[in-house]
Design a protein around this motif. Sequence first.
Motif, mmCIF file in Angstrom:
data_model
loop_
_atom_site.group_PDB
_atom_site.id
_atom_site.type_symbol
_atom_site.label_atom_id
_atom_site.label_comp_id
_atom_site.label_asym_id
_atom_site.label_seq_id
_atom_site.Cartn_x
_atom_site.Cartn_y
_atom_site.Cartn_z
ATOM 1 N N ILE A 106 -2.048 -4.591 -1.456
ATOM 2 C CA ILE A 106 -2.470 -3.646 -0.416
ATOM 3 C C ILE A 106 -1.757 -3.959 0.895
ATOM 4 N N ARG A 107 -1.682 -5.238 1.233
ATOM 5 C CA ARG A 107 -1.029 -5.635 2.493
ATOM 6 C C ARG A 107 0.431 -5.213 2.510
ATOM 7 N N GLU A 110 0.779 -1.242 2.580
ATOM 8 C CA GLU A 110 0.410 -0.654 3.872
ATOM 9 C C GLU A 110 1.396 -1.029 4.968
ATOM 10 N N ASP A 116 -2.880 4.030 4.466
ATOM 11 C CA ASP A 116 -3.732 3.404 3.455
ATOM 12 C C ASP A 116 -3.022 3.363 2.106
ATOM 13 N N LEU A 189 -10.859 2.048 7.702
ATOM 14 C CA LEU A 189 -10.904 2.225 6.252
ATOM 15 C C LEU A 189 -10.855 3.708 5.877
ATOM 16 N N GLU A 193 -14.501 4.747 1.533
ATOM 17 C CA GLU A 193 -14.756 3.312 1.547
ATOM 18 C C GLU A 193 -15.595 2.946 2.770
ATOM 19 N N GLN A 227 -12.712 -2.409 -3.464
ATOM 20 C CA GLN A 227 -11.434 -2.064 -2.844
ATOM 21 C C GLN A 227 -11.522 -2.142 -1.327
ATOM 22 N N ARG A 231 -9.242 -4.497 0.875
ATOM 23 C CA ARG A 231 -8.412 -3.870 1.913
ATOM 24 C C ARG A 231 -8.671 -4.560 3.258
ATOM 25 N N ARG A 235 -6.041 -6.654 5.666
ATOM 26 C CA ARG A 235 -5.821 -6.303 7.076
ATOM 27 C C ARG A 235 -6.251 -7.416 8.023
#
Length: 260
Positions: A106-107, A110, A116, A189, A193, A227, A231, A235
């Motif tokens: 994810i990091r 993004e 996202d 988010l 979410e 998730q 996430r 972040r």
Amino acid sequence: MSGVALYASVQAPGLEALVGQHAPLVKRIAHHLMGRLPSSVQVEDLIQAGMVGLLEAARQYDHKQGASFETYAGIRIRGAMLDELRRYDWTPRSVHRKARDVAEAIRVIEARTGRDARDAEVAEYLGLTLSEYHQVLQDTVSCRMFSLDELLESGDTVLDECEDSAAPPVEALTQSGFAEALADAIAGLPERERLVISLYYEEELNLREIGEVLGVSESRVCQLQSQAMLRLRARMQDWLDIEQSAAARPKGRRKAVSKA
């Protein structure tokens, strides 16, 4: 009279009444946490740990700090329950590893796209099918590698620093900045979410109730919650690295560094 009540009555006048008055808070927090824990965890164990946390809160509470007793006790109670859970980590190492892999994916995504990360993108990055990725999310729901409880309620350290009038200003600013960064990360988010997090932590609905609100299955709510947590971990990674580095330093050295 219970052992906790007896101990409380011996410690200070009125302490037993304060503990007894807020005992329902312990049960409420315990049952709330049970909503995402496996069946191997016994609610009675959480309640027992929470009562110890409540007793400590009653003994240490200082109304001059500004927070209400219920707010202060809630933090101590959750902290005691989380400490109890950490003693019995039922999550396989493979689940922890997969959770870290998802957070890293994810990091990276993004950072590259500036938006996202989508389910399909994370799955592709990890070399998984979409259903396999969703199963990973399902498996990591009970993984305590990262959760709002551990950030917001791990607060024993934060509370101790706030109670310590001699706490270094730099550390106080760091804690304030961390809280602001976390609030910003939650606000950023994806809508669904963010709604799951709000309903779970603020409205205190369980996963089944959230599913009814959203019109989705309980398993899908589990995936969305997992998730969201991963996430947020992605972040907040820079802040988490700072916190872990600070925690690894001897306390005396931390103060010496802060004063430098």
